[in-house]
Scaffold this motif. Structure first.
Motif, PDB file in Angstrom:
ATOM      1  N   THR A   1       0.838  -1.210   0.000  1.00 64.77           N
ATOM      2  CA  THR A   1       0.000   0.000   0.000  1.00 64.77           C
ATOM      3  C   THR A   1       0.867   1.251   0.000  1.00 64.77           C
ATOM      4  OG1 THR A   1      -1.785  -1.128   1.194  1.00 64.77           O
ATOM      5  CG2 THR A   1      -1.773   1.269   1.259  1.00 64.77           C
ATOM      6  N   LEU A   2       1.905   1.258   0.839  1.00 66.37           N
ATOM      7  CA  LEU A   2       2.809   2.405   0.884  1.00 66.37           C
ATOM      8  C   LEU A   2       3.492   2.609  -0.462  1.00 66.37           C
ATOM      9  CD1 LEU A   2       4.256   4.664   2.417  1.00 66.37           C
ATOM     10  CD2 LEU A   2       5.935   2.954   3.185  1.00 66.37           C
ATOM     11  N   MET A   3       3.935   1.521  -1.078  1.00 65.35           N
ATOM     12  CA  MET A   3       4.628   1.638  -2.360  1.00 65.35           C
ATOM     13  C   MET A   3       3.691   2.153  -3.449  1.00 65.35           C
ATOM     14  SD  MET A   3       7.591   0.930  -1.463  1.00 65.35           S
ATOM     15  CE  MET A   3       7.408   1.142   0.312  1.00 65.35           C
ATOM     16  N   LYS A   4       2.447   1.708  -3.422  1.00 64.02           N
ATOM     17  CA  LYS A   4       1.489   2.171  -4.420  1.00 64.02           C
ATOM     18  C   LYS A   4       1.166   3.657  -4.244  1.00 64.02           C
ATOM     19  CE  LYS A   4      -0.631  -2.317  -5.303  1.00 64.02           C
ATOM     20  NZ  LYS A   4      -1.828  -3.176  -5.145  1.00 64.02           N
ATOM     21  N   ILE A   5       1.212   4.130  -3.017  1.00 63.60           N
ATOM     22  CA  ILE A   5       1.023   5.566  -2.766  1.00 63.60           C
ATOM     23  C   ILE A   5       2.200   6.344  -3.331  1.00 63.60           C
ATOM     24  CG2 ILE A   5       1.043   7.305  -0.935  1.00 63.60           C
ATOM     25  CD1 ILE A   5      -0.736   5.407   0.693  1.00 63.60           C
ATOM     26  N   ILE A   6       3.412   5.872  -3.061  1.00 63.44           N
ATOM     27  CA  ILE A   6       4.608   6.549  -3.566  1.00 63.44           C
ATOM     28  C   ILE A   6       4.601   6.568  -5.095  1.00 63.44           C
ATOM     29  CG2 ILE A   6       7.132   6.378  -3.755  1.00 63.44           C
ATOM     30  CD1 ILE A   6       7.123   5.218  -0.898  1.00 63.44           C
ATOM     31  N   ALA A   7       4.123   5.462  -5.702  1.00 61.32           N
ATOM     32  CA  ALA A   7       4.159   5.332  -7.160  1.00 61.32           C
ATOM     33  C   ALA A   7       2.942   5.924  -7.854  1.00 61.32           C
ATOM     34  CB  ALA A   7       4.289   3.862  -7.541  1.00 61.32           C
ATOM     35  N   GLY A   8       1.994   6.495  -7.094  1.00 61.34           N
ATOM     36  CA  GLY A   8       0.860   7.169  -7.707  1.00 61.34           C
ATOM     37  C   GLY A   8      -0.340   6.305  -8.006  1.00 61.34           C
ATOM     38  N   ALA A   9      -0.304   5.019  -7.601  1.00 63.50           N
ATOM     39  CA  ALA A   9      -1.454   4.145  -7.850  1.00 63.50           C
ATOM     40  C   ALA A   9      -2.560   4.376  -6.832  1.00 63.50           C
ATOM     41  CB  ALA A   9      -1.003   2.684  -7.822  1.00 63.50           C
ATOM     42  N   TYR A  10      -2.212   4.762  -5.615  1.00 59.72           N
ATOM     43  CA  TYR A  10      -3.166   5.117  -4.568  1.00 59.72           C
ATOM     44  C   TYR A  10      -2.913   6.562  -4.147  1.00 59.72           C
ATOM     45  CZ  TYR A  10      -4.252   0.138  -3.629  1.00 59.72           C
ATOM     46  OH  TYR A  10      -4.647  -1.169  -3.709  1.00 59.72           O
ATOM     47  N   ILE A  11      -3.981   7.217  -3.716  1.00 59.99           N
ATOM     48  CA  ILE A  11      -3.864   8.567  -3.152  1.00 59.99           C
ATOM     49  C   ILE A  11      -4.037   8.453  -1.639  1.00 59.99           C
ATOM     50  CG2 ILE A  11      -4.878  10.880  -3.057  1.00 59.99           C
ATOM     51  CD1 ILE A  11      -5.826  10.442  -5.948  1.00 59.99           C
ATOM     52  N   PRO A  12      -3.098   8.966  -0.838  1.00 61.24           N
ATOM     53  CA  PRO A  12      -3.218   8.830   0.620  1.00 61.24           C
ATOM     54  C   PRO A  12      -4.372   9.653   1.161  1.00 61.24           C
ATOM     55  CG  PRO A  12      -1.409  10.301   0.077  1.00 61.24           C
ATOM     56  CD  PRO A  12      -1.889   9.732  -1.224  1.00 61.24           C
ATOM     57  N   ASP A  13      -4.939   9.197   2.266  1.00 59.59           N
ATOM     58  CA  ASP A  13      -5.989   9.977   2.924  1.00 59.59           C
ATOM     59  C   ASP A  13      -5.392  11.223   3.575  1.00 59.59           C
ATOM     60  OD1 ASP A  13      -7.873   8.079   2.188  1.00 59.59           O
ATOM     61  OD2 ASP A  13      -7.563   6.909   4.013  1.00 59.59           O
ATOM     62  N   SER A  14      -4.165  11.097   4.059  1.00 69.50           N
ATOM     63  CA  SER A  14      -3.454  12.246   4.629  1.00 69.50           C
ATOM     64  C   SER A  14      -1.961  11.967   4.566  1.00 69.50           C
ATOM     65  CB  SER A  14      -3.882  12.486   6.084  1.00 69.50           C
ATOM     66  OG  SER A  14      -3.590  11.348   6.893  1.00 69.50           O
ATOM     67  N   GLY A  15      -1.172  13.017   4.739  1.00 78.57           N
ATOM     68  CA  GLY A  15       0.276  12.888   4.670  1.00 78.57           C
ATOM     69  C   GLY A  15       0.836  13.523   3.404  1.00 78.57           C
ATOM     70  N   THR A  16       2.150  13.656   3.351  1.00 80.85           N
ATOM     71  CA  THR A  16       2.812  14.326   2.231  1.00 80.85           C
ATOM     72  C   THR A  16       3.995  13.504   1.738  1.00 80.85           C
ATOM     73  OG1 THR A  16       4.064  15.629   3.863  1.00 80.85           O
ATOM     74  CG2 THR A  16       2.147  16.682   2.860  1.00 80.85           C
ATOM     75  N   ILE A  17       4.354  13.739   0.463  1.00 78.79           N
ATOM     76  CA  ILE A  17       5.502  13.098  -0.176  1.00 78.79           C
ATOM     77  C   ILE A  17       6.437  14.180  -0.684  1.00 78.79           C
ATOM     78  CG2 ILE A  17       6.248  11.554  -2.043  1.00 78.79           C
ATOM     79  CD1 ILE A  17       3.448  10.338  -2.016  1.00 78.79           C
ATOM     80  N   TYR A  18       7.723  13.987  -0.424  1.00 74.91           N
ATOM     81  CA  TYR A  18       8.736  14.934  -0.890  1.00 74.91           C
ATOM     82  C   TYR A  18       9.722  14.189  -1.785  1.00 74.91           C
ATOM     83  CZ  TYR A  18       6.979  18.083   2.720  1.00 74.91           C
ATOM     84  OH  TYR A  18       6.178  18.877   3.497  1.00 74.91           O
ATOM     85  N   LEU A  19       9.958  14.736  -2.974  1.00 73.69           N
ATOM     86  CA  LEU A  19      10.918  14.173  -3.914  1.00 73.69           C
ATOM     87  C   LEU A  19      11.986  15.225  -4.183  1.00 73.69           C
ATOM     88  CD1 LEU A  19      11.616  11.757  -5.778  1.00 73.69           C
ATOM     89  CD2 LEU A  19      10.292  12.891  -7.576  1.00 73.69           C
ATOM     90  N   SER A  20      13.223  14.891  -3.828  1.00 68.42           N
ATOM     91  CA  SER A  20      14.340  15.850  -3.931  1.00 68.42           C
ATOM     92  C   SER A  20      14.009  17.151  -3.209  1.00 68.42           C
ATOM     93  CB  SER A  20      14.682  16.126  -5.401  1.00 68.42           C
ATOM     94  OG  SER A  20      15.081  14.944  -6.054  1.00 68.42           O
ATOM     95  N   GLY A  21      13.321  17.031  -2.072  1.00 69.07           N
ATOM     96  CA  GLY A  21      13.016  18.178  -1.236  1.00 69.07           C
ATOM     97  C   GLY A  21      11.767  18.938  -1.609  1.00 69.07           C
ATOM     98  N   GLU A  22      11.122  18.572  -2.717  1.00 71.57           N
ATOM     99  CA  GLU A  22       9.927  19.279  -3.162  1.00 71.57           C
ATOM    100  C   GLU A  22       8.669  18.470  -2.860  1.00 71.57           C
ATOM    101  OE1 GLU A  22      10.074  20.505  -7.189  1.00 71.57           O
ATOM    102  OE2 GLU A  22      12.005  21.548  -7.002  1.00 71.57           O
TER     103      GLU A  22
END
Length: 527
Positions: A60-81
């Motif tokens: 589930t976590l990996m699918k959120i990181i990869a864009g297959a799932y949208i998290p209910d809450s929380g944030t993702i940072y890629l290269s600080g953005e």
């Protein structure tokens, strides 16, 4: 501090920044919290393993990181953005690629088409097939399998392991900064795993962040520098590999120590009469098969990918029937020309490819678990002796036996983790009342605790007089479970080894280097 020194300090600080970070990720599904406030950092040039039991939240976590799932809450940072993805393609375009545990190839498209799906090169407004095939060959060469896999081969013609390698090639083709590998080695042989490990080393050197999910702790400790443990959707801990032992990780995963991974082997004096006897059997793929399987025995089938292990299992069950030779079941000559005939003769087959052959993903778990029972009753009438198999208690009883993690058996099977889907397949066949079981990769994609329970379950079957033939690419599993070991090489049986033979002995025989000492060991085990 001069300008050069300042640049050095800035570079060091940059290197310490995570390439990918997730903060306070929560994801709920009906009736279950899949992830609860999970925060993690993934560094450049590092392999970070994420482990846990089936249903822990890894996929589930990996699918959120990869864009297959949208998290209910929380944030993702890629290269600080701060980034957010509503579709996997958005994640891919920003440098995040994922190799899923379950394949996503189009079976009737070529390898090249699958690698560059949606990105096919064109010339004068038309698809440039030659250029696409050239580019695909370059990618396959990059991961060292250009001699094994042709860009023009149909995906449907490839083995499970070859399909997995195409998935890896597809991910690499996106020039990813972050590569997520969800059980990438589950269908690979020892040689192919070594190839993958070498490739991961090269990707690390480029500064890529590798997220590695595996139930095989030996590989986790071989490949990863950092290990994160998830349990029931929550973060347990993140540790450096050098600071822990596998037993420590297992304890974090299951909350207790596992006394054993494999139950005690059977004793020769407890084995009954010959249940299955194959003599000089061949079909279009495998040749000159000879062996006997006894009541209460586990006969392990080892060999490299392409050696004919799965094809042997399929031939026995009538998927790819033998064309010559003889087959005896309970002392009577029989020709198993179809799975229907095999089922009628109380044979069960747990296939290695659960997604396309084991379950119907959009059907409820309950219906999947009853598929074999209903097929038997529909085709052959009430041949099952045990009345419990018609009882409404059957499904929860089977679910408990294989430890399926779900809040409802009426939920569609597609929403289970890969490991829990495999348990549904096992439950489906346990309900069949078979007295000969063929297990092809029975613990593929299963966590360590579930593996131990499934191993116990298989051994319990033999104590009830069931005869088991077990195919596995995991040599420790073959050694730990088999009362005898048959080794296949070049689509033939290369020989037989005694219980507890070494990995070296198995590999020598599997690669065609068996010698007199090995044969003597096998013979000694039979006396």
């Amino acid at each position: 501090m001069n300008e050069d020194q300042n640049m050095i300090v800035q570079k060091k600080n940059t290197e310490l920044e995570p390439l990918l970070e997730v903060r306070n990720i929560t994801k709920r599904f009906p009736g279950v919290v899949a992830l609860n406030d999970v925060s993690l950092k993934f560094m450049p040039g590092e392999v970070h393993a994420v482990v846990g039991e089936n249903g822990a939240g890894k996929s589930t976590l990996m699918k959120i990181i990869a864009g297959a799932y949208i998290p209910d809450s929380g944030t993702i940072y890629l290269s600080g953005e701060n980034v957010s993805f509503s579709h996997p393609q958005e994640a891919q375009l920003q440098g995040i690629s994922i190799i899923y545990q379950e394949f996503n190839l189009l079976p009737e498209r070529t390898v090249a088409h699958n690698i560059f799906l949606g990105r096919e090169p064109s010339k004068f407004g038309s698809l440039d097939i030659r250029q696409m095939n050239r580019q695909a060959k370059e990618v396959l060469k990059e991961i060292g399998v250009e001699e094994m896999i042709s860009p023009t081969a149909l995906a449907s013609s490839l083995s499970v392991a070859e399909q997995q390698l195409v998935e890896i090639a597809k991910a690499i083709s996106f020039k990813a900064k972050v590569l997520i590998m969800d059980e990438p080695t589950a269908a690979l042989t020892y040689t192919e795993v070594k190839l993958l490990a070498d490739l991961i080393g090269k990707l690390k050197d480029r500064g890529m962040s590798i997220i590695f999910i595996s139930h095989r702790l030996v590989e986790v400790f071989d490949i990863a520098e950092k290990i994160t443990v998830l349990k029931d959707g929550q973060l347990v801990n993140t540790v450096n590999k050098k600071d822990v032992k596998p037993a420590d990780v297992v304890f974090m995963m299951v909350g207790r120590t596992l006394d054993h991974y494999y139950p005690p082997l059977g004793k020769a004096e407890d084995f009954g009469e010959v249940v299955l006897k194959i003599k000089d059997a061949s079909n279009e793929i495998i040749k000159d098969i000879n062996f006997e399987l006894r009541k209460g025995e586990i006969l392990g089938i080892a060999g490299l990918q392409g050696s004919g292990r799965t094809e042997l299992a399929q031939a026995l069950f009538g998927v790819m029937p033998f064309k010559s030779g003889t087959m005896e079941l309970h002392g009577k000559a029989i020709a198993i020309k179809s799975p229907t005939k095999a089922i009628k003769n109380k044979m069960g087959f747990v296939t290695e490819d659960r997604k396309s052959e084991g379950i119907t993903p959009r059907q409820p778990i309950r219906d999947n678990m009853l598929l074999t029972v209903r097929a038997i009753q529909s085709l052959f009438g009430p041949i099952l002796k045990d009345g419990i198999r018609k009882s409404p208690k059957l499904v929860p009883m089977l679910g408990k036996q294989v430890d399926i993690r779900t809040d409802s058996f009426d939920r569609e099977a597609q929403y289970l983790s890969g490991g829990n889907q495999q348990k549904v397949v096992l439950a489906k066949w346990l309900a069949s009342d078979a007295d000969v079981f063929i297990f092809d990769e029975p613990t593929r994609g299963i966590d360590v605790e579930s593996k131990a329970s499934i191993h116990d379950m298989i051994r319990e079957l033999t104590k009830r007089g069931v005869a088991v033939l077990m195919v596995s690419s995991e040599l420790p599993e073959i050694i730990g479970m088999s009362d005898r070991i048959l080794v296949m090489s070049d689509r033939k049986l290369a020989g037989e080894l005694a219980a507890k033979s070494s990995e070296q002995e198995i590999m020598l025989m599997a690669t065609g280097h068996s010698n007199t000492n090995i044969k003597n060991t096998a013979l000694a085990g039979k006396e």
